[in-house]
Write a protein that holds these residues in place. Structure first.
Motif, short mmCIF file in Angstrom:
data_model
loop_
_atom_site.label_atom_id
_atom_site.label_comp_id
_atom_site.label_asym_id
_atom_site.label_seq_id
_atom_site.Cartn_x
_atom_site.Cartn_y
_atom_site.Cartn_z
N GLU A 193 4.19 0.41 1.88
CA GLU A 193 4.13 -0.33 3.14
C GLU A 193 3.54 -1.69 2.81
OE1 GLU A 193 5.05 1.21 6.17
OE2 GLU A 193 5.66 2.84 4.84
N MET A 194 4.10 -2.73 3.39
CA MET A 194 3.59 -4.07 3.11
C MET A 194 2.52 -4.43 4.14
SD MET A 194 4.95 -5.10 0.43
CE MET A 194 6.16 -4.26 -0.59
N LYS A 195 1.37 -4.80 3.64
CA LYS A 195 0.28 -5.21 4.53
C LYS A 195 0.02 -6.70 4.37
CE LYS A 195 -3.53 -2.75 5.39
NZ LYS A 195 -4.80 -2.08 5.09
N GLU A 232 0.86 -1.17 0.00
CA GLU A 232 0.00 0.00 0.00
C GLU A 232 0.91 1.23 0.00
OE1 GLU A 232 -2.67 -0.20 3.33
OE2 GLU A 232 -4.02 -1.56 2.26
#
Lengths: 293, 488, 303
Positions: free
Chosen positions: A275-277, A143
């Motif tokens: 950002e890794m979700k 994201e």
């Protein structure tokens, strides 16, 4: 009879509008002893207003479809292509040779096209479906980080600007960019291109002025999530890193001196502001081998 | 006739007899030195500190206190191992060493579990079934990555960073050491690791296992000490990477300390996770998720679901079910196989929790604790919840790191998204609903690195873990956990 | 207070998450039951057994043997509780009744065209009446699973209500045959319908279909009972049946009851095991706990 030329007033670009700096101040950068014009000396309040604009644009831009963002970036390139002559002229004014200027504009257009193509692909590159050992579906997807402060490169003012902005906004981030201090002309004209394309107001905000004045605010603002720094001034880098601590901004320090190189065409620049979700969800096991029913 | 109050009676008269795990087979030394360069070395200061059992306040062992000199020694050993052995070894061989470590943890699993519960106070059920197996699984997972790194980063050439300084917290001592060591080794780095001063024993036992695995000297160095030792690692010039799990406050200090240096950082910091229950959720399983979200590991969990949001229409029934479920939670001896909630990790942490209980009551919130009994000696906190709270309460905003839940209600999706995201943290969140489209809307709108849909507090070595915003950056676990230890 | 039928909203039922149920059950099965807790639990379980024979080959003599077993579980061991009931087909109720006289052990009869339930209401009512008239204190009916799958919940509800009426003072256990329902959501729905229609007990299985009783499906049903209790204050009993053959599993069921519904359900008035071989395993474990010596099946009578 000779015609009196109409001179352009260079303004800044905030929230899809072209205000003058609220401070009323200006500076006059010179190339070869010749003035480039009266350029807005943006204040911290201008920056603050730009962050408000960037933040309010974030939710819509980041939730636009990837296809849509891709087309918007492509549209920037289209408009830029149409205004090539104007950029060549400004670059020449800023000291480039005609052929250098041509090359810079053309590379800039191609670079935007390059990143336009990534908008609907980088997610597949950076995502993963993770084979967890429990009965869950688990996937990781990127994201956008949020609002990004950008110091555009001092040299190569157009290709530098484009090469920093494109990967930042490709994923849905919004940004506030401080243009090259000594070569600011193209930045404002580029803002006009953006405004004429389909980029929603506030997604890209462009300020002109001095790094020395704005660094503190661009690095410390609590509603800014990341900082993209280009250059190699150790003092600047240190103070950005220190000021960024308060809200744990993601700071990326980049050397853009070799900006024409294809090394600067990479999805990993997009990844810098992601950002890794990771999402988990149970998988019902009925009727399957080892069914728990 | 007076109306009978409808209440489930959990005082059944059929209580579980003690079922303590045996401590007979574990080996603990009276004193532990520093593990540097493959050898056990006395601290240069000659100082040792006690590590205690929080369940009965007895001393378990004396542990060396590493100072600047010792840290320098450890970093030098790590650098030497990097230059002379580890960076030259084939990736395949490197991987095989990591597999060995995984297997050794599995072989000694029971001993690790018992020591983890003794030193940290967590129930043996968790150390046995969660911490230790997951630690082994992490080594096993990353071992296989060692010779496959180029597949993880298309069109790039990954290179190790060099020496990694790693600082781990006290809530999952061995597991956090595994989270740090396994990917660092797989990517070809050497390590100086400092476990938390209240729970150093399993990391020291891991050092023994690493020795047994025959890992070349100096590849992993494990040194003990408190904050000053950690600071010495962070500030050492020859460290290329800092990986830290702990509080946001300390994370910021570290980030500040390494500003202007070449050091890369991974920070896994605090959280205040929203756990959101919609009216259409499977309520009994949601209640189980609330319990697991906040009372797992005494609430000493950075991703704990400490802010509960319940949709108003089901608030009463959820609260009732929750309170009833809390009645069957057993608080007590961490080594008892039936214990659900063990001892609070340290006296200091108990003071922090108690401070927040007072703050909560002072702020006008209503406190409820289950009716369980707690032992007289040691550090304990009954499972606690607060109702009548709002976003402005400190118990809602600040990380308590204990078995303390703050419950709020909401009406609409928009409202709960706004409230859930209204925090500087962004580590994790939970959503409970039976409706798929709503679930995916929620999971995409919540600003957090880990989202649990219809579950909570699940972990896996293949699953990346890490936060948004002030919960830190970088990921641990999964493919994404490799990058923080590589340059390109 | 006798339980009567209640209105029910057939348009929506609570949902159940299977993986979450599994997580809860895992915590139950990891409990360690030792020493006095174990002995107390084993005796409690023995006292909750419905000793069952439901074979096509059943005869009067077989039923008489079972009744004897019920009254003489293991005479060499003093102070054992009795089982709760003996469960037979309607035509053996009289035999069972005669042979259990004065023992305090109830006679339970299956009814309603057990096990398939594929017959008319008329036959089912008659089946029930025969059992009740012959003296069955408890009736174990089956629901119409076909109608349930067709979505005709009113039919299922009305049928249960009618059988309940025919039971008079006998207690009605409603068998959902969970192995034929397919999902936990449907088990929950069937539980709610049965409870609202007047069931005194809900029961998992006939024992003729696999899977029969499991811990997860029992938890789903216990939660339905709990929610009904929260709403009305009325207790409904639970009977897992089929597949529970060892003591460890029986104790886990009891723990599940303890942690879900508490003390009031830990009695054979509100919890039963439908099983045939469980009783002997419980006896073996009781003797083992007492003597410390592992037991052999050869020393425990099989009937």
């Amino acid at each position: 009879m000779s015609r009196l030329e109409v001179l352009k007033t260079y303004k800044i670009y905030i929230g899809g509008k072209f205000p003058r700096t609220e401070s009323g101040r200006f500076y006059t950068p010179k190339v070869g002893g010749k003035s480039l014009g009266n350029i807005c000396l943006s204040s911290r309040k201008d920056f603050k207003n730009a962050v408000v604009a960037a933040r309010s644009a974030f939710s819509k831009w980041s939730s636009a479809t990837a296809y849509n963002r891709s087309q918007v970036l492509y549209r920037i390139a289209e408009i830029l292509e149409g205004r090539k002559a104007q950029f060549v002229e400004e670059l020449t004014q800023q000291g480039s040779s005609k052929s250098q200027a041509n090359k810079e504009v053309e590379t800039s257009i191609d670079r935007i096209i390059y990143y336009a193509g990534w908008c609907d692909k980088y997610t597949q590159l950076f995502s993963a479906v993770n084979p967890v050992a429990t009965s869950h579906f688990n996937f990781t997807a990127p994201e956008p980080t949020g609002v990004v402060s950008v110091f555009a490169p001092e040299e190569n003012s157009l290709i530098g600007l484009v090469s920093t902005i494109a990967p930042v906004i490709a994923s849905g981030n919004t940004c506030v960019v401080l243009a090259s201090e000594k070569l600011p002309l193209c930045a404002i004209t580029f803002a006009e291109v953006i405004n004429a394309s389909d980029v929603p107001g506030g997604v890209i905000n462009i300020l002109t002025g001095k790094r020395s004045e704005l660094l503190e605010h661009m690095a410390s603002h609590m509603d800014v999530n990341a900082f993209l720094y280009t250059g190699n001034d150790k003092k600047e880098m240190l103070s950005i890193q220190e000021l960024a601590v308060e809200n744990l901004k993601r700071v990326r320090l980049k050397d853009f001196s070799n900006v024409y190189s294809l090394d600067h065409e990479t999805p990993y620049y997009i990844e810098d502001f992601l950002e890794m979700k990771t999402t988990w969800h149970p998988i019902e096991k009925i009727g399957a081998a080892g069914s728990g029913y | 006739m007076a109306k009978k109050t409808i209440k489930i009676n959990f005082d059944t008269g059929w209580d579980l007899a003690p079922a303590p795990e045996s401590t007979g087979h574990i080996q603990l030394n009276e004193q532990y030195n520093l593990f540097i360069g493959g050898k056990w070395v006395k601290p240069s200061s000659g100082n040792y500190f006690a590590t205690t059992n929080p369940a009965d306040e007895t001393t378990l062992a004396m542990v060396a206190e590493a100072n600047n000199k010792d840290v320098d020694k450890a970093v030098k050993a790590a650098r030497k191992a990097y230059d002379t052995v580890w960076s030259k070894m084939s990736a395949k061989e490197r991987g095989k060493y990591i597999y060995r470590i995984a297997r050794l943890i599995q072989e000694k699993a029971r001993e690790f579990a018992v020591i983890e519960s003794l030193d940290g106070g967590k129930p043996i059920r968790e150390s046995r079934d969660v911490d230790i197996p997951l630690a082994a699984a992490h080594f096993f997972y990353y071992a296989g990555w060692a010779d496959k790194l180029e597949y993880a980063f298309p069109n790039r050439k990954p290179q190790p960073l060099g020496v990694a300084g790693q600082i781990t917290p006290w809530n999952f001592p061995l597991l956090m050491a595994a989270w740090k060591i396994a990917p660092a080794l797989a990517t070809g780095n050497t390590i100086v690791l400092k476990p938390a001063e209240t729970t150093p024993l399993t990391a020291l036992k891991l050092a023994e296992a690493i020795q047994e695995a025959g890992l070349p000297d100096g590849v992993v160095n494990i040194i003990t000490g408190a904050g000053e030792t950690g600071a010495a690692i962070v500030n050492h010039n020859d460290v290329d990477k800092i990986a830290f799990t702990g509080s946001t406050g300390v994370g910021k200090i570290i980030q500040n300390a390494i500003a202007g240096t070449h050091k890369k950082a991974t920070l896994e910091l605090g959280g205040k996770a929203a756990n959101i229950i919609f009216e259409d959720a499977a309520l009994d399983q949601a209640v189980e998720g609330i319990i697991n979200g906040i009372y797992f590991n005494q609430g000493h969990v950075c991703c704990a679901g400490s802010r509960l949001f319940v949709q108003e229409s089901v608030y009463n029934i959820v609260l009732r079910k929750l309170k009833d479920r809390m009645e069957s939670l057993i608080v007590g001896n961490p080594l008892d196989k039936n214990t659900d909630i063990g001892a609070i990790n340290s006296k200091e942490q108990l003071q922090v929790i108690n401070k927040y209980l007072k703050i909560g009551e002072k702020e006008g919130a209503e406190m409820y604790q289950s009716n369980c009994s707690i032992p007289k000696k040691g550090y304990w906190c009954k499972p606690t919840l607060f109702t009548n709270v709002s976003q402005s309460n400190r118990i809602v905003q600040e990380e308590i790191f204990g078995p303390v839940l703050a419950i709020q209600t909401f009406r609409t999706v928009a409202e709960v998204i706004e409230k859930a995201n209204n925090t500087p943290f962004g580590l994790s969140a939970g959503v409970w609903t039976d409706k798929g489209s709503k679930l995916f809307n929620m999971t995409s709108q919540l600003n957090a690195g880990i989202i649990w849909g219809n579950t909570f507090n699940k972990f896996d070595p293949t699953s990346p873990f890490g936060g948004y915003k002030e919960s830190g950056f970088g990921r641990e676990g999964g493919l994404h956990g490799l990058k923080p230890y590589l340059k390109f | 207070m006798s339980k009567t039928k209640q209105k029910i909203d057939l348009s929506s039922f609570p949902t159940v998450d299977q993986v979450g149920i599994g997580d809860r059950i895992e915590r139950i099965t990891k409990r360690s039951i030792k020493k006095e807790t174990k002995v107390q639990g084993l005796k409690m379980a023995l006292n909750m057994v419905d000793l069952t024979t439901l074979e096509g080959a059943d005869t009067d003599k077989k039923v008489i043997q079972l009744c004897n077993k019920a009254q003489h579980l293991h005479d060499t061991y003093p102070d054992l509780p009795t089982v709760a009931a003996v469960c037979v087909y309607p035509n053996f109720v009289k035999t069972a009744k005669t042979n259990l006289q004065g023992s305090g052990i109830n006679v339970a009869s299956v009814a309603t065209a057990f096990p398939s339930g594929q017959s008319s209401l008329k036959i089912k009512l008659l089946d029930t009446k025969i059992a009740v008239d012959a003296g069955a204190e408890e009736v174990d009916m089956v629901i119409s699973r076909g109608k349930f799958h067709e979505g005709d919940y009113n039919f299922v509800y009305d049928e249960i209500a009618a059988i309940k009426e025919a039971c008079g003072n006998s207690r009605l256990k409603v068998i959902l045959e969970t192995g034929e329902l397919g999902t936990f959501d449907k088990v929950r729905k069937a539980s709610d319908i049965a409870i609202a229609a007047g069931a005194d007990f809900i029961k998992t299985s006939t024992g003729k279909i696999s899977p029969a009783a499991t811990l997860p499906v029992t938890l789903v049903m216990l939660e339905a009972i709990k929610d009904y209790y929260y709403k009305t204050g009325i207790q409904v009993g639970m009977k897992p049946a089929g597949g529970i053959s060892n003591s460890k599993l029986a104790l886990q069921y009891l723990l599940l009851v303890k942690e879900t519904l508490g003390k009031d359900w830990l009695t054979n008035k509100w919890f039963r095991f439908g099983a045939s071989s469980l009783a002997n395993d419980l006896l073996m474990q009781i003797v083992k706990q007492d003597t410390g010596i592992y037991q052999s099946k050869d020393y425990f009578s099989k009937d």
